[in-house]
Motif scaffolding. Structure first.
Motif, PDB file in Angstrom:
ATOM      1  N   GLY A  17       0.552  -1.519   0.095  1.00  0.00           N
ATOM      2  CA  GLY A  17      -0.006  -0.161   0.126  1.00  0.00           C
ATOM      3  C   GLY A  17       0.696   1.416   0.030  1.00  0.00           C
ATOM      4  N   VAL A  18       2.070   1.300   0.696  1.00  0.00           N
ATOM      5  CA  VAL A  18       3.004   1.850   0.279  1.00  0.00           C
ATOM      6  C   VAL A  18       3.306   2.426  -0.599  1.00  0.00           C
ATOM      7  N   ARG A  19       3.534   1.073  -1.953  1.00  0.00           N
ATOM      8  CA  ARG A  19       4.901   1.504  -2.547  1.00  0.00           C
ATOM      9  C   ARG A  19       3.556   1.658  -3.461  1.00  0.00           C
ATOM     10  N   ARG A  20       2.309   1.526  -3.429  1.00  0.00           N
ATOM     11  CA  ARG A  20       1.579   2.372  -4.224  1.00  0.00           C
ATOM     12  C   ARG A  20       1.039   3.653  -4.386  1.00  0.00           C
ATOM     13  N   ILE A  22       3.238   5.751  -3.185  1.00  0.00           N
ATOM     14  CA  ILE A  22       4.669   6.269  -3.921  1.00  0.00           C
ATOM     15  C   ILE A  22       4.202   6.326  -4.733  1.00  0.00           C
ATOM     16  N   GLU A  23       3.983   5.651  -5.327  1.00  0.00           N
ATOM     17  CA  GLU A  23       3.735   5.229  -7.494  1.00  0.00           C
ATOM     18  C   GLU A  23       2.705   6.110  -7.910  1.00  0.00           C
ATOM     19  N   LEU A  24       1.900   6.296  -6.959  1.00  0.00           N
ATOM     20  CA  LEU A  24       0.763   7.314  -7.167  1.00  0.00           C
ATOM     21  C   LEU A  24       0.854   9.129  -6.883  1.00  0.00           C
ATOM     22  N   GLY A  25       2.295   9.530  -6.763  1.00  0.00           N
ATOM     23  CA  GLY A  25       2.410  11.055  -6.010  1.00  0.00           C
ATOM     24  C   GLY A  25       1.287  10.832  -4.817  1.00  0.00           C
ATOM     25  N   LEU A  26       1.523  10.544  -3.895  1.00  0.00           N
ATOM     26  CA  LEU A  26       0.483  10.643  -2.736  1.00  0.00           C
ATOM     27  C   LEU A  26       1.682  10.809  -1.355  1.00  0.00           C
ATOM     28  N   ILE A  27       3.189  10.036  -1.623  1.00  0.00           N
ATOM     29  CA  ILE A  27       4.500  10.130  -0.531  1.00  0.00           C
ATOM     30  C   ILE A  27       5.341  10.879  -1.580  1.00  0.00           C
ATOM     31  N   ALA A  28       5.982  12.085  -0.678  1.00  0.00           N
ATOM     32  CA  ALA A  28       6.575  12.626  -0.996  1.00  0.00           C
ATOM     33  C   ALA A  28       7.996  13.096  -0.115  1.00  0.00           C
ATOM     34  N   THR A 108       7.614   8.126   8.901  1.00  0.00           N
ATOM     35  CA  THR A 108       7.502   7.957   8.233  1.00  0.00           C
ATOM     36  C   THR A 108       6.682   7.416   7.548  1.00  0.00           C
ATOM     37  N   PRO A 109       6.559   6.851   6.789  1.00  0.00           N
ATOM     38  CA  PRO A 109       5.041   6.652   5.289  1.00  0.00           C
ATOM     39  C   PRO A 109       4.432   5.580   6.431  1.00  0.00           C
ATOM     40  N   ILE A 110       2.269   6.068   5.933  1.00  0.00           N
ATOM     41  CA  ILE A 110       1.622   5.233   6.744  1.00  0.00           C
ATOM     42  C   ILE A 110       0.809   4.501   5.071  1.00  0.00           C
ATOM     43  N   ASP A 111       0.616   3.772   4.970  1.00  0.00           N
ATOM     44  CA  ASP A 111      -0.209   2.700   3.952  1.00  0.00           C
ATOM     45  C   ASP A 111      -1.730   3.957   3.987  1.00  0.00           C
ATOM     46  N   PRO A 112      -1.946   4.433   3.199  1.00  0.00           N
ATOM     47  CA  PRO A 112      -3.103   5.489   3.463  1.00  0.00           C
ATOM     48  C   PRO A 112      -4.258   4.592   2.406  1.00  0.00           C
ATOM     49  N   PHE A 113      -4.324   3.295   2.581  1.00  0.00           N
ATOM     50  CA  PHE A 113      -5.451   1.929   1.598  1.00  0.00           C
ATOM     51  C   PHE A 113      -5.816   1.074   2.762  1.00  0.00           C
ATOM     52  N   GLN A 114      -4.915   1.494   3.968  1.00  0.00           N
ATOM     53  CA  GLN A 114      -4.856   0.267   4.408  1.00  0.00           C
ATOM     54  C   GLN A 114      -6.447   0.634   5.415  1.00  0.00           C
ATOM     55  N   GLY A 115      -6.776  -0.823   6.179  1.00  0.00           N
ATOM     56  CA  GLY A 115      -8.253  -0.917   6.777  1.00  0.00           C
ATOM     57  C   GLY A 115      -9.277  -1.339   5.266  1.00  0.00           C
ATOM     58  N   GLN A 116      -8.722  -1.230   4.093  1.00  0.00           N
ATOM     59  CA  GLN A 116      -9.586  -1.137   3.060  1.00  0.00           C
ATOM     60  C   GLN A 116     -10.241  -2.381   2.065  1.00  0.00           C
ATOM     61  N   SER A 122      -9.827  -5.057  -9.116  1.00  0.00           N
ATOM     62  CA  SER A 122     -10.479  -3.705  -9.643  1.00  0.00           C
ATOM     63  C   SER A 122     -10.848  -2.985  -9.079  1.00  0.00           C
ATOM     64  N   VAL A 123     -11.077  -3.069  -7.772  1.00  0.00           N
ATOM     65  CA  VAL A 123     -11.791  -1.571  -6.583  1.00  0.00           C
ATOM     66  C   VAL A 123     -10.608  -1.053  -6.956  1.00  0.00           C
ATOM     67  N   VAL A 124     -11.187   0.807  -7.716  1.00  0.00           N
ATOM     68  CA  VAL A 124     -10.092   2.460  -6.478  1.00  0.00           C
ATOM     69  C   VAL A 124     -10.775   2.146  -5.560  1.00  0.00           C
ATOM     70  N   ARG A 125      -9.348   1.819  -4.897  1.00  0.00           N
ATOM     71  CA  ARG A 125      -9.888   1.800  -3.297  1.00  0.00           C
ATOM     72  C   ARG A 125      -9.252   3.856  -3.364  1.00  0.00           C
ATOM     73  N   GLN A 126      -9.986   4.266  -2.151  1.00  0.00           N
ATOM     74  CA  GLN A 126      -9.562   6.072  -2.053  1.00  0.00           C
ATOM     75  C   GLN A 126      -8.444   6.402  -1.154  1.00  0.00           C
ATOM     76  N   PRO A 127      -7.465   6.973  -1.135  1.00  0.00           N
ATOM     77  CA  PRO A 127      -7.009   6.693   0.361  1.00  0.00           C
ATOM     78  C   PRO A 127      -7.201   8.043   0.556  1.00  0.00           C
ATOM     79  N   MET A 128      -6.679   7.600   2.618  1.00  0.00           N
ATOM     80  CA  MET A 128      -7.670   8.543   3.437  1.00  0.00           C
ATOM     81  C   MET A 128      -6.799   9.051   3.217  1.00  0.00           C
ATOM     82  N   ILE A 129      -5.698   9.543   2.372  1.00  0.00           N
ATOM     83  CA  ILE A 129      -4.790  10.566   3.436  1.00  0.00           C
ATOM     84  C   ILE A 129      -4.275  10.990   2.205  1.00  0.00           C
ATOM     85  N   ASP A 130      -4.445  12.225   1.595  1.00  0.00           N
ATOM     86  CA  ASP A 130      -4.428  12.980   0.019  1.00  0.00           C
ATOM     87  C   ASP A 130      -2.434  13.135  -0.166  1.00  0.00           C
ATOM     88  N   LEU A 131      -1.989  13.542   1.225  1.00  0.00           N
ATOM     89  CA  LEU A 131      -0.300  13.154   0.460  1.00  0.00           C
ATOM     90  C   LEU A 131       0.209  13.655   1.787  1.00  0.00           C
TER      91      LEU A 131
END
Length: 242
Positions: A17-20, A22-28, A108-116, A122-131
């Motif tokens: 989830g953290v790696r994803r 980063i790839e989506l630009g949600l972690i800098a 430290t980075p957080i998995d913003p998709f945790q708990g989902q 195929s379902v697009v999950r929305q992150p709980m943290i935008d950036l």
């Protein structure tokens, strides 16, 4: 290997989830953060081992939650959490104000998709943290992306930096930090500090910024025989919340 407590998340899912993110630009990452590019989850002091320990799992303060409920009607609501730890408070912020833009600054980075979990891939999950901005607070504040309606810190970097400043007698550093934080607070916003440094330095620094259009609310002490208080700085229309 799992992450968390009773509702623990498998470590592989958490790190994916953290790696994803980063790839989506949600972690800098800040320039001073020296993490291996191929594996950004290795703690610098772990000798190449995996570090899954969050800094804390504190829930959102009840009083902060109450204030966020009152701000739910705002359009383009922007929230900044300082020192989010494992993301427990961030998840609660997202639940209370799902329409907000939520930014965090931490180490430290957080998995913003945790708990989902349990959903189809195929379902697009929305992150709980935008950036998520990963680095030291003074370094990351200028790149946090504008001004915020609500800034939240509960035993986060404000607490630790001001505790250190108090011990070293460095009021200038504390004053500079508070000024920089208030620079990214909107003219009708709230800075919520769940715990002051315990030596009244936080209160003194905030008092310098009070005036006709800004007020401080200090409550506590939180613990017996301490001077640790909850400090709230409110500007403009947010003064009407009290």
């Amino acid at each position: 290997m799992t992450f968390g407590g009773a509702d623990s998340i498998p470590a592989h899912r958490y790190h994916e989830g953290v790696r994803r993110a980063i790839e989506l630009g949600l972690i800098a990452f800040g320039e001073a953060v020296r993490l291996p590019v191929e594996n950004p989850f290795i703690h610098p002091g772990s000798r190449g081992g995996w570090s899954w320990k969050p800094t804390h799992t504190r829930p959102l303060c009840d009083r902060a939650a109450d204030m966020l409920y009152r701000l739910r009607g705002r359009s383009s609501l922007r929230v900044l959490e300082l020192g989010p730890g494992a993301g427990v408070a961030a998840a609660e912020i997202r639940r209370i104000v799902p329409q907000c833009t939520l930014t965090t600054i931490g180490l430290t980075p957080i998995d913003p998709f945790q708990g989902q979990g349990g959903e189809s891939e195929s379902v697009v999950r929305q992150p709980m943290i935008d950036l998520q901005l990963i680095g030291d607070l003074p370094q990351m504040l200028p790149v946090s992306g504008g001004k915020f309606d609500f800034i939240y810190d509960n035993y986060g970097p404000i607490f630790w930096i001001l505790v250190e400043s108090s011990r070293r007698g460095c009021a200038a550093r504390a004053g500079s930090l508070i000024s920089d934080i208030l620079e990214v607070l909107r003219g009708d916003g709230v800075l919520f500090i769940g715990a002051s440094d315990g030596a009244l330095l936080t209160e003194r620094m905030l008092a310098r910024h009070a005036g006709p259009d800004a007020m401080n609310v200090f409550s506590g002490p939180i613990y017996a025989r301490t001077e640790i208080r909850t400090c709230i700085f409110a500007r403009g229309t947010c003064r009407l919340l009290f």
